[in-house]
Design a protein around this motif. Sequence first.
Motif, PDB file in Angstrom:
ATOM      1  N   LYS A  69       0.867  -1.177   0.000  1.00 51.86           N
ATOM      2  CA  LYS A  69       0.000   0.000   0.000  1.00 51.86           C
ATOM      3  C   LYS A  69       0.905   1.229   0.000  1.00 51.86           C
ATOM      4  CE  LYS A  69      -3.592  -2.243   2.847  1.00 51.86           C
ATOM      5  NZ  LYS A  69      -4.647  -2.356   1.836  1.00 51.86           N
TER       6      LYS A  69
ATOM      7  N   ALA B 208      -0.608   6.227   6.467  1.00 47.72           N
ATOM      8  CA  ALA B 208      -0.402   5.057   7.327  1.00 47.72           C
ATOM      9  C   ALA B 208      -0.268   5.510   8.776  1.00 47.72           C
ATOM     10  CB  ALA B 208       0.845   4.293   6.895  1.00 47.72           C
ATOM     11  N   ASP B 209      -1.281   5.231   9.562  1.00 44.08           N
ATOM     12  CA  ASP B 209      -1.265   5.575  10.983  1.00 44.08           C
ATOM     13  C   ASP B 209      -1.949   4.436  11.743  1.00 44.08           C
ATOM     14  OD1 ASP B 209      -1.137   6.772  13.444  1.00 44.08           O
ATOM     15  OD2 ASP B 209      -2.799   8.168  13.064  1.00 44.08           O
TER      16      ASP B 209
ATOM     17  N   HIS C 117       2.440   3.320  11.510  1.00 42.62           N
ATOM     18  CA  HIS C 117       3.296   2.884  10.413  1.00 42.62           C
ATOM     19  C   HIS C 117       4.542   2.205  10.957  1.00 42.62           C
ATOM     20  CE1 HIS C 117       5.218   6.705  11.476  1.00 42.62           C
ATOM     21  NE2 HIS C 117       4.111   7.324  11.153  1.00 42.62           N
TER      22      HIS C 117
ATOM     23  N   ASP D   9       2.992  10.212   8.412  1.00 47.50           N
ATOM     24  CA  ASP D   9       2.032   9.231   7.921  1.00 47.50           C
ATOM     25  C   ASP D   9       2.021   9.121   6.402  1.00 47.50           C
ATOM     26  OD1 ASP D   9       1.360   9.111  10.577  1.00 47.50           O
ATOM     27  OD2 ASP D   9      -0.536  10.199  10.366  1.00 47.50           O
TER      28      ASP D   9
ATOM     29  N   SER E 210      -2.713   8.460  -3.356  1.00 45.91           N
ATOM     30  CA  SER E 210      -2.671   7.324  -2.443  1.00 45.91           C
ATOM     31  C   SER E 210      -2.987   6.070  -3.244  1.00 45.91           C
ATOM     32  CB  SER E 210      -3.687   7.481  -1.313  1.00 45.91           C
ATOM     33  OG  SER E 210      -3.283   8.476  -0.406  1.00 45.91           O
TER      34      SER E 210
ATOM     35  N   ASP F  71      -3.937   1.923  -3.064  1.00 46.48           N
ATOM     36  CA  ASP F  71      -4.394   0.766  -2.294  1.00 46.48           C
ATOM     37  C   ASP F  71      -4.610  -0.377  -3.269  1.00 46.48           C
ATOM     38  OD1 ASP F  71      -5.167  -0.779  -0.183  1.00 46.48           O
ATOM     39  OD2 ASP F  71      -6.835   0.499   0.443  1.00 46.48           O
TER      40      ASP F  71
ATOM     41  N   MET G 182      -0.519  -8.419   7.498  1.00 45.13           N
ATOM     42  CA  MET G 182      -0.113  -7.025   7.630  1.00 45.13           C
ATOM     43  C   MET G 182       0.393  -6.744   9.041  1.00 45.13           C
ATOM     44  SD  MET G 182      -0.767  -5.589   4.649  1.00 45.13           S
ATOM     45  CE  MET G 182      -0.919  -3.822   4.960  1.00 45.13           C
TER      46      MET G 182
ATOM     47  N   ASN H 181       0.146  -1.461   8.997  1.00 44.71           N
ATOM     48  CA  ASN H 181      -0.229  -0.970   7.667  1.00 44.71           C
ATOM     49  C   ASN H 181       0.796  -1.277   6.577  1.00 44.71           C
ATOM     50  OD1 ASN H 181      -2.884   0.338   7.951  1.00 44.71           O
ATOM     51  ND2 ASN H 181      -1.804   1.660   9.418  1.00 44.71           N
ATOM     52  N   SER H 182       1.700  -2.184   6.843  1.00 49.53           N
ATOM     53  CA  SER H 182       2.647  -2.657   5.834  1.00 49.53           C
ATOM     54  C   SER H 182       2.655  -4.179   5.863  1.00 49.53           C
ATOM     55  CB  SER H 182       4.060  -2.138   6.118  1.00 49.53           C
ATOM     56  OG  SER H 182       4.138  -0.735   5.991  1.00 49.53           O
TER      57      SER H 182
END
Length: 702
Positions: free
Chosen positions: A416, A420-421, A423, A430, A604, A606, A656, A659-660
């Motif tokens: 993604k 990202a919060d 991260h 973020d 962004s 996704d 995940m 968020n990674s």
Amino acid sequence: MLKTLCVCVFFFQAEDGIRDAQESRGLGDVYKRQLQPHAWKPIPVGSVTPKGWLLTQLKLQADGLSGHLSQFWPDIKDSIWIGGGADGGLHERTPYWLNGIVPLAYLLQNSGDSIVAHAGFHGIYKNNQQHGCDAQHYCGDPVNITAQMSTYIEYMLSHVGQDGWIGPDSNSTTDGDQYWGPSNALNALCQYAEGQLKTRGDTTGFTRVAQIVAGHLIEQKRRMGTAKLASWSFARWIDMAYTAEWLLDHAEGGKLTEEQSAEMMDLIGMLHDQGADWDGWFESFEGDAGGHNVNNAQGLKSSAVWYRYSGNSTMHTLAARRMANLDRLYGLPTGMFNGDEILPSPATRNPSRGIELCGVVEAMWSYNVLFSVHGHVSLADRSERIAYNALPATWASPTGGDMWAHQYLQSVNQVKALKADPHVWTHDGDMAETYGLEPNFGCCTANFNQGWPKFAHMAVYEHPSDNGIAVVLYAPMKVEIGSTGVVVEVETGYPFNDTVVVSVTNPTLDPVPLYLRVPGWADKATINGEEVCNGSMHMAGSVGPKRVNQTFTLDLNPRIRLEEWDNGAVSVHRGVLMYSFPIGPNYTVTGHHFGDATMSNDYSLDSTDPWNFALDEHSLVFEQGVVMRSGMAGWNHTNWPVTIAATGRRVASWGMFLNSAAAPPTSPACQSTAECGAPSQLRLVPHGGTDLRIGEWPLSGL
């Protein structure tokens, strides 16, 4: 075919050893006040005419952010460096930009492409199709890179302070960080002087620029007596010392007086004494240099800069060792290292951690400087690996392949690219992995510009003692060697094909040796059908007097190879290219800054596509895709010129984290077929042609 026995021997005199902090400083009085020669002498800016995919890439750069920042981004358009009020604080952004725009201008000028996008046209990447002017079709000012360069450079040269200082001036007796802002402006001026001399024969202008740069550095030396190096200037003193060494390399012919030359030597010693101890830092990652990723990327070349001043031959050994130490603790398959602002603590090689775009271009430059001084082929290998994998991988847009939107941080496993919060990275904001004009900080928006242009100018070198020519970085180009008139033409689709044809025309009465770099991975390489040693600068032959187009063919004959990382994870490579699994992105426009709907946007990304595959080790098959033709964009995001077919199996437990993608599971990830999904056919593509991807995987064991 003849078989060749390859024996590589390196001779180093290490009488100085590695000194402690007190002993290693201030060696200027010990050594002769004369710089040590390069192992391979760089050719001047203005010598290279890009061709093929390289020319297309440079046009894409000029037709993207590089050529338009001066039209809309305040830190360039309204810079304090040209009498405006923007680019405050460090005053570094216009110098960063010029450090790339100047060499880019001469590359495009030589190819006849100084103006790369005209009013009423949509741009090089979209074939210059003419449109009406509306919200969807930009009709703005032409992009003339040479004119932009000249406007900014001439303003600087005509606004030098009475004391010799160039640019914004606090005139402080205590500010130890006043030196960093002008540093890249000085580098840009040096490149401008070279370009004007090479393309126009402007000896008077060269001397003028050299005197102005020397005057600034002499004034800096005076100020350093009371305002000692601090902060960014403390960490990045190597770049200032490099500029002083450039002046000394060009001192002959009255460009510098003997007194000015002595001042430059003294300044280099002062910079070393007051600056960060990079040579100690890279041995243990302890000390005063610190973990900032860009500082480390710039600090890499300290051994080269200091060796030329000090003659301390231990620097040859330290150069190779620092690369190995970074790889061992922080290394990434792209050739870079983890540094999401700061080197991770504790150290990790997690492929979901990031590296900053500024760090990428600075590392490319540093490794080329290291090669030019130390001569280790592995250093040139590394610069090329970063350039052909990490640099293009930080750009993306719905069009794919252009240079309008970049990341601040890129990661090898990037599933993604959105706000990202929380991260996984620890020191950036973020939005650091999103694509756009200036995600997180604007420094990379200015600094990325040096990447491709300075890489192109470090592709070919001269041998300092036998008048030989060395082709080191492979890309299509024509190079004119000013000292001899020798012309080198490199015809290739590399890195998207495996053959490099080098033709040399020698107008002189003396033979000219030709050296070709044989990469470390090219263990089956041949030159004109003869096997050659990998990891070497091979003397391919001698081009006879008055010879026209004597040709040498390097066949690299690469094979697919897996490189192992932590817990048995692997990355996939063939030749210099890394291959990754592209994840289909869904783009959301989150901001618009300039031009039509396809130009300067923030995005962004996704995806709902599956990505958590383990790789079947023996399933990899290379496939030639679209044949590279002149004018094609090498790192397009569709119609890839080369791919690798593979078999993968979904690993349900690989999910995940913050968020990674979580770190790859331990290999083998599939102890039985029940633990993983059914086999899936995957297509891996050049890493630099992806926006979301998996580049480091577990092996299935099946």
